[in-house]
Design an enzyme around this catalytic site. Structure first.
Site, PDB file in Angstrom:
ATOM      1  N   GLY A   7       0.776  -1.231   0.000  1.00 57.96           N
ATOM      2  CA  GLY A   7       0.000   0.000   0.000  1.00 57.96           C
ATOM      3  C   GLY A   7       0.806   1.278   0.000  1.00 57.96           C
ATOM      4  N   GLY A   8       2.099   1.212  -0.361  1.00 58.33           N
ATOM      5  CA  GLY A   8       2.891   2.424  -0.485  1.00 58.33           C
ATOM      6  C   GLY A   8       3.095   3.179   0.814  1.00 58.33           C
ATOM      7  N   SER A  30       5.436  -5.351  -2.196  1.00 66.10           N
ATOM      8  CA  SER A  30       5.454  -3.917  -2.454  1.00 66.10           C
ATOM      9  C   SER A  30       5.923  -3.171  -1.205  1.00 66.10           C
ATOM     10  CB  SER A  30       4.077  -3.458  -2.925  1.00 66.10           C
ATOM     11  OG  SER A  30       4.142  -2.172  -3.511  1.00 66.10           O
TER      12      SER A  30
END
Length: 566
Positions: free
Chosen positions: A166-167, A255
């Protein structure tokens, strides 16, 4: 225990017709009850009951999922609600609760932000809008999944500690919209029922990664990472009660979750004591610009946020922010994240001189790492998801580079553009720049840091091979349909992660697959395992060598990492 869970069979005869009709009514009621239970978000009613787990500060009771044959503990609190004076402070042990807490439903999501959508970088915060807050500061919770009944675990099992994507601004245990779940039941199935799974949540966005000298002076930096570490310490203290082996923990993320893995690898100068994990898996390593906490960029963003929230004139600006209601903070949180350059994120970890002491690229080059075993997976086209497709015919590579990394000089921009001049069209070039600079090259930096230790590199190339396309193979219900459906591949690809988590070696298989012998990645050998398919639809899993041209471009990015802040 109910007749259903005992598996009893009721045979119809004329003599017992009345009883049979009554039983049919009972069964119809149970089926309706189960349907309603599922509709309100609970996987299964708690029968047979799970044992009560005493965590010292609270007792929790989960439930046995009869479909998956897995014991679920959902929404277990691992830290106190970080609201009010606890905002932007390190997590603390929860307050004691009396009675028995039910662990039957997914935890509330932490406050969520968005991916940047701006055409240039930087720009002022704008696009403020009112919104109904459906999130919660009381979100420092985790889920634990154990195969079978906890009482049936005879020997402590390896532990997978999952960190969501989710960055650093979005994501949760329930994905990105609250309807999809990083379901530990699925991981246990894919792992041959040989692991215990922990799925955590942590503070993100404004509440997780606000940075400034004023935050450092009157609070804590990188509190989102500190949440993760606190949860890892929780595992060390409590996972044995759930059937897990605290001495056999593998941290795994995708991520920003994989970026978090890198942060824990270099945390505390690579000397975290006592050790919190042995194995580490990064799926699509994420390393954006990571500034020092008092650098001009985080200080400018802090000043903008304080101004937007009318705290500029306060004697203690951080205390002013702590006094605001959560919905007010969320409006600015969302506006700030949207103001980032397209496909980038502006609330990210910083160098705080304590937990993170050096730029990640520097720490990795010096081999200052925690952990003993490492598996890295990267996808062919990591960057495509983060590049604005509407600019396909207009994008200019130098301008894109300057927006992505504002610290680059004109000479460095020209040098970077020259690295990609032969890659394809300008749009193809910027996709490659985004994918390599922020995802793929940091993966190689991490691999190199584990020199002399068991280290493995995988390459996911199933078309379209974009960022996140691999997730559906180990979380099938979370990321939708797979782009390639082949029984042999569906078994082999996800199993590598679980072979590693169980044995710290993907060559030790708990079940035979088509994956051949996997050689370790070294600076000399540079051997990877390719996961692909033929045009005819046959699986391709074979050893390859790392792309030399790509490695040379990675050398360039390493050479300018001081100005890209990586």
């Amino acid at each position: 225990m109910s007749a259903l869970s005992q598996g009893l069979v009721f045979e119809y005869t004329p003599a017992n017709a009345g009883n049979f009709r009554d039983m049919a009514k009972v069964l119809l009621f149970v089926v309706g009850f189960l349907s309603t239970w599922n509709q309100i978000g609970l996987a299964q009613p708690p029968f047979p009951p799970s044992p009560v787990i005493d965590l010292g500060y609270a007792k929790y009771q989960g439930f046995f999922n009869e479909t998956s044959q897995v014991t679920n503990f959902l929404g277990v609190r691992y830290a106190q609600e970080p609201a009010g004076n606890l905002r932007w402070r390190a997590p603390v042990t929860p307050k004691k609760l009396g009675g028995i807490q039910t662990a039957l439903s997914q935890p509330p999501q932490c406050f969520q932000g968005s991916t940047g959508i701006a055409a240039t970088n930087p720009i002022p915060i704008k696009q403020r809008r009112s919104e109904t807050v459906v999130f919660s500061e009381d979100c420092l919770m985790l889920n634990v999944y154990t195969p079978g009944h906890i009482s049936s675990v005879k020997k402590p099992l390896p532990v997978i500690f999952w960190i969501h994507a989710g960055g650093y601004v979005a994501g949760s245990a329930t994905g990105f919209d609250g309807t999809e779940v990083y379901d530990g039941n699925e991981l246990i199935r894919e792992a041959g029922r040989g692991v215990v799974v922990v799925v955590i949540q942590y503070r993100i966005g404004l509440l997780g990664f606000l940075s400034s000298a004023k935050v450092e002076a009157n609070g804590d930096l990188n509190v989102g990472l500190l949440d993760q570490q606190f949860a890892l310490k929780w595992v060390q203290s409590h996972i044995h009660q759930f059937g897990g082996d605290r001495n056999h923990v593998t941290i795994w993320g995708q991520s920003a979750g994989a970026g978090s893995v890198i942060q824990h690898i270099i945390a505390n100068g690579g000397q975290t004591q006592p050790p919190l994990f042995k194995g580490a898996i990064s799926s699509s390593t994420f390393l954006p610009s990571q500034y020092r906490f008092d650098d001009q960029i985080p200080e400018t963003m802090f000043s903008q946020i304080v101004n937007e929230l009318n705290c500029t004139s306060s004697r203690n600006q951080l205390d002013c922010l702590r006094g605001l209601d959560a919905q007010t903070l969320q409006v600015v949180n969302n506006a700030t994240t949207l103001a980032a350059f397209f496909g980038t994120f502006n609330f990210i970890p910083v160098i705080d001189d304590s937990f993170i002491r050096e730029r990640p690229t520097v720490a990795l080059k010096q081999k200052k790492v925690n952990g003993e075993f490492y598996l890295a997976m990267s996808n062919t086209n990591e960057g495509t998801f983060f590049v604005d497709t509407s600019t396909e015919n207009t994008v200019e590579v130098p301008a894109y580079l300057q927006n992505l990394f504002p610290g680059l000089s004109k000479t460095q921009v020209a040098d970077a553009a020259a690295q990609y001049a032969n890659v394809g069209t300008p749009f193809t070039q910027v996709n490659a720049i985004m994918g390599e600079a922020i995802f793929i090259c940091p993966t190689y930096f991490a691999l190199r840091s584990f020199a002399g230790k068991p280290t493995f590199k995988g390459h996911f190339a199933i078309p379209p091979a974009g960022h996140g396309n691999d997730v559906a193979y180990y979380f099938p219900s979370t990321d939708g349909p797979r782009s390639f459906n082949n029984t042999a591949f569906d078994s082999a690809f996800p199993q590598i992660f679980f072979d590693f988590a169980r044995f710290f070696d993907p060559n030790v298989k708990f079940s035979p697959t088509i994956t051949p012998q996997w050689h370790m990645w070294t600076n000399i050998g540079q051997s990877e395992m390719l996961f692909n398919r033929t045009e005819a639809g046959a699986p391709v899993i074979r050893a390859i060598s790392s792309d030399n041209a790509q490695l040379k471009r990675c050398q360039f990015w390493e050479s300018v990492s001081a100005v890209t802040a990586q």
